[in-house]
Design a protein around this motif. Structure first.
Motif, short mmCIF file in Angstrom:
data_model
loop_
_atom_site.label_atom_id
_atom_site.label_comp_id
_atom_site.label_asym_id
_atom_site.label_seq_id
_atom_site.Cartn_x
_atom_site.Cartn_y
_atom_site.Cartn_z
N ALA A 126 6.08 -0.14 -7.16
CA ALA A 126 6.20 -1.20 -6.17
C ALA A 126 6.37 -2.56 -6.84
CB ALA A 126 4.97 -1.21 -5.27
N ARG A 127 5.62 -2.78 -7.90
CA ARG A 127 5.71 -4.05 -8.63
C ARG A 127 7.10 -4.20 -9.25
NH1 ARG A 127 1.64 -7.32 -10.46
NH2 ARG A 127 0.11 -5.69 -10.02
N ALA A 128 7.61 -3.13 -9.85
CA ALA A 128 8.93 -3.17 -10.47
C ALA A 128 10.03 -3.40 -9.42
CB ALA A 128 9.20 -1.88 -11.23
N LEU A 161 0.87 -1.18 0.00
CA LEU A 161 0.00 0.00 0.00
C LEU A 161 0.90 1.22 0.00
CD1 LEU A 161 -2.73 1.39 0.09
CD2 LEU A 161 -2.67 1.20 2.59
N SER A 162 1.00 1.87 -1.15
CA SER A 162 1.97 2.94 -1.33
C SER A 162 1.30 4.26 -1.67
CB SER A 162 2.94 2.57 -2.47
OG SER A 162 3.87 3.60 -2.69
N ASN A 163 1.94 5.35 -1.22
CA ASN A 163 1.55 6.68 -1.69
C ASN A 163 2.08 6.93 -3.09
OD1 ASN A 163 0.05 7.55 0.52
ND2 ASN A 163 1.83 8.37 1.59
N GLY A 164 2.99 6.10 -3.54
CA GLY A 164 3.49 6.17 -4.90
C GLY A 164 2.72 5.22 -5.80
N SER A 165 3.21 5.03 -6.99
CA SER A 165 2.53 4.19 -7.97
C SER A 165 2.69 2.71 -7.64
CB SER A 165 3.12 4.46 -9.36
OG SER A 165 2.72 3.48 -10.28
N SER A 166 1.61 1.96 -7.83
CA SER A 166 1.69 0.50 -7.65
C SER A 166 2.65 -0.11 -8.66
CB SER A 166 0.30 -0.13 -7.78
OG SER A 166 -0.25 0.13 -9.06
N VAL A 173 3.45 -11.63 -3.16
CA VAL A 173 2.62 -10.43 -3.00
C VAL A 173 1.30 -10.63 -3.72
CG1 VAL A 173 2.44 -7.94 -3.37
CG2 VAL A 173 4.66 -8.96 -2.80
N GLU A 174 0.24 -10.62 -2.96
CA GLU A 174 -1.09 -10.86 -3.51
C GLU A 174 -1.61 -9.69 -4.34
OE1 GLU A 174 -5.56 -11.20 -1.56
OE2 GLU A 174 -3.90 -12.20 -0.55
N ALA A 175 -1.31 -8.47 -3.89
CA ALA A 175 -1.84 -7.28 -4.58
C ALA A 175 -0.89 -6.11 -4.37
CB ALA A 175 -3.23 -6.94 -4.07
N TYR A 176 -0.72 -5.31 -5.42
CA TYR A 176 0.04 -4.08 -5.36
C TYR A 176 -0.96 -2.93 -5.38
CZ TYR A 176 4.23 -6.83 -6.43
OH TYR A 176 5.25 -7.73 -6.40
N LEU A 177 -1.14 -2.29 -4.24
CA LEU A 177 -2.15 -1.24 -4.10
C LEU A 177 -1.49 0.11 -3.88
CD1 LEU A 177 -4.53 -3.14 -1.63
CD2 LEU A 177 -4.57 -3.17 -4.13
N ASP A 178 -2.17 1.16 -4.33
CA ASP A 178 -1.71 2.51 -4.03
C ASP A 178 -2.92 3.36 -3.70
OD1 ASP A 178 -2.81 3.45 -6.50
OD2 ASP A 178 -0.97 2.94 -7.55
N VAL A 179 -2.68 4.66 -3.49
CA VAL A 179 -3.76 5.53 -3.01
C VAL A 179 -4.50 6.23 -4.15
CG1 VAL A 179 -2.58 5.89 -0.82
CG2 VAL A 179 -2.18 7.49 -2.71
N ALA A 180 -4.18 5.89 -5.38
CA ALA A 180 -4.79 6.58 -6.52
C ALA A 180 -6.32 6.48 -6.50
CB ALA A 180 -4.25 6.02 -7.83
N ASP A 181 -6.83 5.31 -6.11
CA ASP A 181 -8.28 5.11 -6.11
C ASP A 181 -8.91 5.37 -4.74
OD1 ASP A 181 -8.29 4.34 -8.80
OD2 ASP A 181 -7.78 2.28 -8.28
N ALA A 182 -8.08 5.68 -3.75
CA ALA A 182 -8.60 5.86 -2.39
C ALA A 182 -9.10 7.27 -2.14
CB ALA A 182 -7.52 5.51 -1.37
#
Length: 234
Positions: free
Chosen positions: A132-134, A124-129, A145-154
């Protein structure tokens, strides 16, 4: 500040949510990136803190900015003040290096250890998912890692509660069954207030700030955290 709990006092979470920037990624090479474009390598921490400050302010004002946009804009200001001829080009070069950082040495074995302990893992990042994936791609931890999430949609940056709640909804897990892991006490405070359990990765042996609520767990590395949670009850 109250001491963090021992392993036997901590209930193992179903889901471990990982902060990314600095928590997973090693920012040490950014000093060289700064020097390459004419900035002082020692200014990396101040730049990173400034990105957070401005993004937090924009979040309070109702915006949800891109980390890359704020990071580049603040770099252009620094480069212009330093008299660098091409601030835009320099900022692009530094942000490119930021997007290609590597994880701390403890991250990969630690994440695999958390999986072995029975925890689901997501970022869960303030940066781009994508960043994080890279960061974890091809490291031996990418498959845990099940999911790479960020705050873009939050709709808001961490530590706003909306960021954590959005991740919990995506993962279909209650706050009390999740643990946020970070090196940043402000992130831990936000997660704590949103009802999550928390773990502070303290690689430097620093003191935790007294004006914030303590983390539930303190560990010197992800490997130590995995050992602690593996020894704790479900």
């Amino acid at each position: 500040m109250e001491p963090a709990a021992a392993a036997h006092d901590v209930v193992r979470p179903q889901v471990v949510l990982l902060d990314v920037n600095e928590t997973l990624s090693d920012l040490a090479p950014m000093g060289e990136a700064f020097a390459d474009v004419g900035l002082d390598a020692r200014d990396v921490p101040a730049w990173f803190a400034g990105v957070l400050r401005d993004a937090f302010a924009l979040t309070v004002l109702g915006d949800n900015p891109s980390f890359a946009d704020v990071g580049a804009a603040t770099l252009r200001v620094r480069l212009a003040a330093a008299g660098v001829p091409d601030p835009a080009g320099g900022a692009e070069q530094v942000m490119g290096r930021f997007a290609s950082l590597e994880p701390h040495p403890d991250v990969v074995p630690g994440l695999r250890g958390l999986t072995d302990a029975g925890c689901r893992i997501a970022t869960l990042s303030n940066g781009s998912s994508a960043v994080a994936r890279a960061l974890l791609d091809g490291t031996g931890a990418d498959d845990v890692v099940e999911a790479y999430l960020d705050v873009a949609d939050a709709g808001a940056w961490k530590p706003d509660a909306r960021a954590y709640r959005s991740a919990l909804a995506t993962l279909s897990v209650d706050a009390g069954q999740a643990m946020l892991v970070a090196v940043h006490p402000w992130d831990i405070e936000g997660a704590r207030r949103a009802g999550l359990r928390t773990a502070w990765i303290n690689r430097t042996g620093a003191d935790y700030p007294d004006h914030l609520g303590p983390a539930d767990v303190e560990a010197a590395s992800f490997v130590e955290l995995a050992e602690m949670l593996g020894a704790s009850p479900r």
